[in-house]
Design an enzyme around this catalytic site. Structure first.
Site, PDB file in Angstrom:
ATOM      1  N   GLY A 149      60.394  12.502  22.966  1.00 10.27           N
ATOM      2  CA  GLY A 149      60.504  12.995  24.349  1.00 10.27           C
ATOM      3  C   GLY A 149      61.930  13.390  24.687  1.00 10.27           C
ATOM      4  O   GLY A 149      62.491  14.317  24.113  1.00 10.27           O
ATOM      5  N   LYS A 219      54.989  12.291  14.401  1.00  9.88           N
ATOM      6  CA  LYS A 219      56.431  12.437  14.624  1.00  9.88           C
ATOM      7  C   LYS A 219      57.198  12.300  13.312  1.00  9.88           C
ATOM      8  O   LYS A 219      58.171  13.018  13.075  1.00  9.88           O
ATOM      9  CB  LYS A 219      56.881  11.412  15.667  1.00  9.88           C
TER      10      LYS A 219
HETATM   11  N1  HSE Z   1      51.764   8.459  23.746  1.00  7.81           N
HETATM   12  C1  HSE Z   1      53.122   8.707  23.383  1.00  7.81           C
HETATM   13  C2  HSE Z   1      53.901   7.396  23.460  1.00  7.81           C
HETATM   14  C3  HSE Z   1      53.716   9.755  24.285  1.00  7.81           C
HETATM   15  O1  HSE Z   1      53.338   6.389  23.887  1.00  7.81           O
HETATM   16  O2  HSE Z   1      55.062   7.363  23.066  1.00  7.81           O
HETATM   17  C4  HSE Z   1      54.806  10.567  23.692  1.00  7.81           C
HETATM   18  O3  HSE Z   1      54.448  11.233  22.521  1.00  7.81           O
END
Ligand code: HSE
Length: 334
Positions: A149, A219
């Site tokens: 993020g 990721k």
């Molecule tokens: N679902 C993900 C998290 C959101 O909990 O980090 C960001 O990719």
């Protein structure tokens, strides 16, 4: 700069707010404004070549649950309804097929449009294809917000740490799992902690993707491909989630001054997501929803970054940084 936004949930709306907030910045820095000329959510759309008021879009979505009056069945037909420079693809992710996000990104790149995305599915499944498509069509393709993020990592490694030999990256890449494990440290049951993470809007639409480690695995794949130059996909990652972690395991770890954290690791020979024992006080032993990464480099040594891995404005900040990078590159090329 004309932007088309696909997906008008948390991140799409956050990005629209950021566009409204930063209009003066765009004009001061680039001598041009940023116009949202098209938006679609899962059912509806709206387009206007003159630009649409971003805050009106957000308020319409919040009151009617739809971003536009028109409905559609084929998203790429909507993309063809208006001319734009950059596609911001932030529709819900599909880690099995790449979903509509993959279709939209392919369509935009094939038509010579720059693309910014935080959509992990397409990147984890078809990274090489999309990079090659962008190159073939001379398009810019950026995805900083797809990992961590707001936590800077992809552009940090590729730009600020240019020339370094990055030996490994280990990190907490899923806020939902970290939140659940932190709550379990305090004796809260798994299910209750998951429910809270969902209420906070952190969990994926299908939280299985979080707790089974699939989101972290996406990721890890994105980091392996974009930073280590690999050509790997989701299936190449050895994945263990957190669903089988018991209260007893957490208590045993605590008795040894350790915590259990879901760690993603990328190196030349490793592509793994698994729960690991981390000493209390170690940077990877943090509690709460933050993401953290330890980057091991040959010259700079270890570098640790931490930041909010999800959230409306937080993820939009990463999309903004990609947009500014594209505007900068375009200005240099002009
Ligand atoms: N679902 C993900 C998290 C959101 O909990 O980090 C960001 O990719």
């Amino acid at each position: 700069m004309r932007v088309f936004i696909c997906g008008f949930g948390t991140v799409g709306q956050g990005f629209a707010e950021v566009v409204a907030r930063k209009q003066q910045y765009f004009v001061d820095k680039f001598g041009q404004d940023v116009r949202i000329v098209g938006v679609m959510d899962s059912k509806s759309y709206t387009v206007d070549p003159e630009g649409i008021d971003p805050l009106e879009l957000v308020s319409r979505k919040q009151t009617t649950r739809r971003v536009g009056d028109e409905t559609y069945t084929v998203s790429t037909e909507v993309l063809d309804k208006v001319d734009y420079d950059v596609l911001v693809e932030v529709s819900p992710t599909d880690v099995k097929t790449g979903g509509v996000g993959l279709i939209n990104i392919r369509h935009a790149l094939s038509n010579g449009k720059d693309v910014i995305t935080v959509n992990k599915g397409p990147l984890a499944l078809k990274f090489r294809e999309l990079i090659d498509l962008a190159k073939a069509n001379r398009c810019k393709f950026r995805f900083e917000g797809s990992v961590g993020g707001a936590m800077p990592i992809i552009n940090l490694c590729r730009e600020s740490l240019a020339g370094e030999n990055i030996k490994s990256i280990r990190g907490i890449f899923n806020g939902t799992c970290n939140f659940i494990l932190s709550k379990m440290d305090k004796g809260q049951p798994f299910e209750q902690a998951l429910k809270e993470a969902q209420q906070m809007g952190y969990a994926e639409t299908d939280p299985t993707n979080d707790i089974e480690g699939y989101d972290s695995a996406c990721k890890v794949v994105i980091l392996a491909n974009s930073i280590f130059g690999k050509d790997v996909t989701f299936d190449d990652v050895q994945i263990t989630g957190i669903t089988s972690i018991t209260e007893e395991a957490i208590a045993l770890a605590a008795s040894r001054n350790m915590v259990i954290r879901l760690i993603g690791e990328v190196s030349e020979n490793k592509l793994e997501v698994s729960p690991r024992l981390i000493p209390k006080g170690h940077p990877l032993g943090i509690s709460g929803t933050l993401n953290t990464a330890q980057i091991l480099t040959d010259l700079a040594g270890p570098i640790t970054v931490s930041g909010r891995g999800a959230g409306r404005l937080e993820t939009a900040s990463a999309v903004l940084s990609d947009l500014i990078a594209i505007m900068d590159e375009r200005r240099r090329e002009a």
